[in-house]
Design a protein around this motif. Structure first.
Motif, PDB file in Angstrom:
ATOM      1  N   HIS A 164       0.870  -1.027   0.186  1.00 37.88           N
ATOM      2  CA  HIS A 164       0.039   0.164   0.213  1.00 37.88           C
ATOM      3  C   HIS A 164       0.787   0.882   0.210  1.00 37.88           C
ATOM      4  N   ASP A 205       3.480   2.109   4.003  1.00 35.87           N
ATOM      5  CA  ASP A 205       3.926   1.237   4.337  1.00 35.87           C
ATOM      6  C   ASP A 205       4.954   1.530   4.572  1.00 35.87           C
ATOM      7  N   HIS A 252      -1.299  -7.559   2.242  1.00 39.38           N
ATOM      8  CA  HIS A 252       0.464  -7.579   2.885  1.00 39.38           C
ATOM      9  C   HIS A 252       0.658  -9.169   2.476  1.00 39.38           C
ATOM     10  N   TYR A 312       0.418  -5.624  11.045  1.00 42.04           N
ATOM     11  CA  TYR A 312      -1.243  -6.546  10.822  1.00 42.04           C
ATOM     12  C   TYR A 312      -0.376  -7.637  11.851  1.00 42.04           C
TER      13      TYR A 312
HETATM   14 ZN   LIG Z   1      -0.446  -2.155   4.147  1.00 37.65          ZN
END
Ligand SMILES: [Zn+2]
Length: 294
Positions: free
Chosen positions: A9, A12, A128, A174
Motif C-alpha cells: 500500500h 507501508d 500484505h 497487522y
Molecule cells: Zn499496508
C-alpha cells in the motif's frame, strides 16, 4: 548498494523501512539507490472519498513522500498495464510476473517485503500476505530468464544472467503479537524526515486511520508537531512489544533464504544502523548455519 522495498500500500514503506532508506542515503551517499514499489491501486481504504478519488489522492501523497525522502517510487503495473486492485490482492500469474519483472529491472542487492505468516494467532492484511507470498514465490525465478516471457516477450534464445537479491522481511503491524526480527536498525537520525514522509499521507493519517481505528482512539493530528509526538509514542510502543526499552525510531527486519543465500557479515557491512546489542545476530548465525546437525 541497491535496496528495493516491495509492499502492498501507499504508506507501508514509511512505517516499516523509510528510516533505513534515509540513513542509507545519508551515510552511503551516491553509493546507495533505493526504490519503492507499491503493489495496489490504493482505491479501497477511505470512508467518504470515492474509489477513484482515493486512488488519485493516495498516488499524489506517495509521490510527495518520495520527493521528501528522495527515493525512486513506482506503482506496480500488471503485464496488461493495469494497477492491481487493493483489498483483494491474490497471488496470480500476472502479479508474480509483474514483481519478477520489477526485481529484474532494478537488480537490487536487497529486497524488503512483508513477512509470510505461519502462526495461526497472526492477524493479516490480505494485500500484505499476497505481496509476501508472491515475492517468496518469484524469488527463485528471478534468475530464470524465460519464466514470464509469455507476459513479457523477449528473445528466448538469449539469456541475461540476473543477480538474485537477499530478501528481508519487514515488521508488519497487522501480525500483531507474532512479529519477530533478526535485525534492529537504529534509525533515530532519520526520525524527523520519516515523520515528514508519513505526514505526506494526510488522507490516511488524518482521515482514514482515525476512522478505521475506532473504537480504539486514534486522535487526528492537527499539525506535524503533533504527528511527531504520536509517532514517538508509537515507536516506543513497538519497541516495547519487541522487548526493546527505547523511544528511538527502530526498524526491524528478519532475514530469509528465499533469494540469495544471506551472509551475515556482508549484511552487517552493507546495512547501516544495525544495533549489534539489540539485534539477534548469534541466533541468526545459528539459523543460517549449514553445517550438519547432529
Ligand atoms: Zn499496508
Amino acid at each position: 548498494m541497491k535496496i528495493q522495498n516491495i509492499h502492498a500500500h501507499f504508506d507501508d514503506f514509511e512505517f516499516t523501512a523509510g528510516g533505513l532508506f534515509t540513513i542509507a542515503r545519508e551515510r552511503l551517499g551516491s553509493a546507495f539507490t533505493g526504490q519503492v514499489i507499491v503493489c495496489t491501486d490504493g482505491r479501497a481504504g477511505h470512508q467518504f472519498r470515492t474509489r477513484e478519488e482515493t486512488g488519485r489522492v493516495r498516488l499524489a501523497e506517495q509521490q510527495e513522500s518520495a520527493r521528501i525522502g528522495k527515493y525512486d517510487f513506482k506503482p506496480l503495473r500488471l503485464p496488461d498495464g493495469s494497477l492491481p486492485r487493493e483489498a483483494c490482492l491474490q497471488v496470480t500469474v500476472p502479479l508474480c510476473a509483474a514483481i519478477w519483472k520489477t526485481v529484474r529491472d532494478f537488480q537490487p542487492d536487497y529486497v524488503i517485503c512483508p513477512p509470510v505468516v505461519s502462526d495461526p494467532l497472526s492477524g493479516i492484511h490480505v494485500d500484505h500476505v499476497a505481496v509476501a507470498d508472491a515475492v517468496r514465490k518469484i524469488s527463485y525465478m528471478i534468475n530464470v530468464p524465460h519464466a514470464f516471457t509469455p507476459e513479457y516477450p523477449a528473445d528466448e534464445t538469449v539469456a541475461i544472467l540476473t543477480k538474485t537479491p537477499v530478501v528481508l522481511n519487514a515488521f508488519d503491524e497487522y501480525n500483531k503479537r507474532t512479529n519477530t526480527f533478526d535485525l534492529a536498525v537504529d534509525c533515530e537520525d532519520a526520525f524527523n524526515l520519516v515523520c515528514e514522509m508519513s505526514w505526506a499521507h494526510r488522507s490516511q493519517i488524518t482521515e482514514w486511520l482515525p476512522w478505521v481505528a475506532s473504537p480504539v482512539p486514534w486522535p487526528v493530528p492537527k499539525d506535524i508537531a503533533e504527528w511527531k509526538r504520536m509517532r514517538r509514542a508509537a515507536y516506543s510502543e513497538r519497541n516495547a512489544a519487541l522487548g526493546i526499552a527505547s523511544d528511538h525510531l527502530y526498524e526491524y527486519f528478519s532475514v530469509t533464504c528465499w533469494g540469495a543465500e544471506p551472509d551475515v557479515d556482508a549484511l552487517l557491512k552493507d546495512l547501516p544502523g544495525i544495533d549489534l546489542k539489540r539485534s539477534r545476530i548469534d541466533a541468526l548465525r545459528k539459523r543460517l548455519d549449514r553445517s550438519p546437525k547432529v
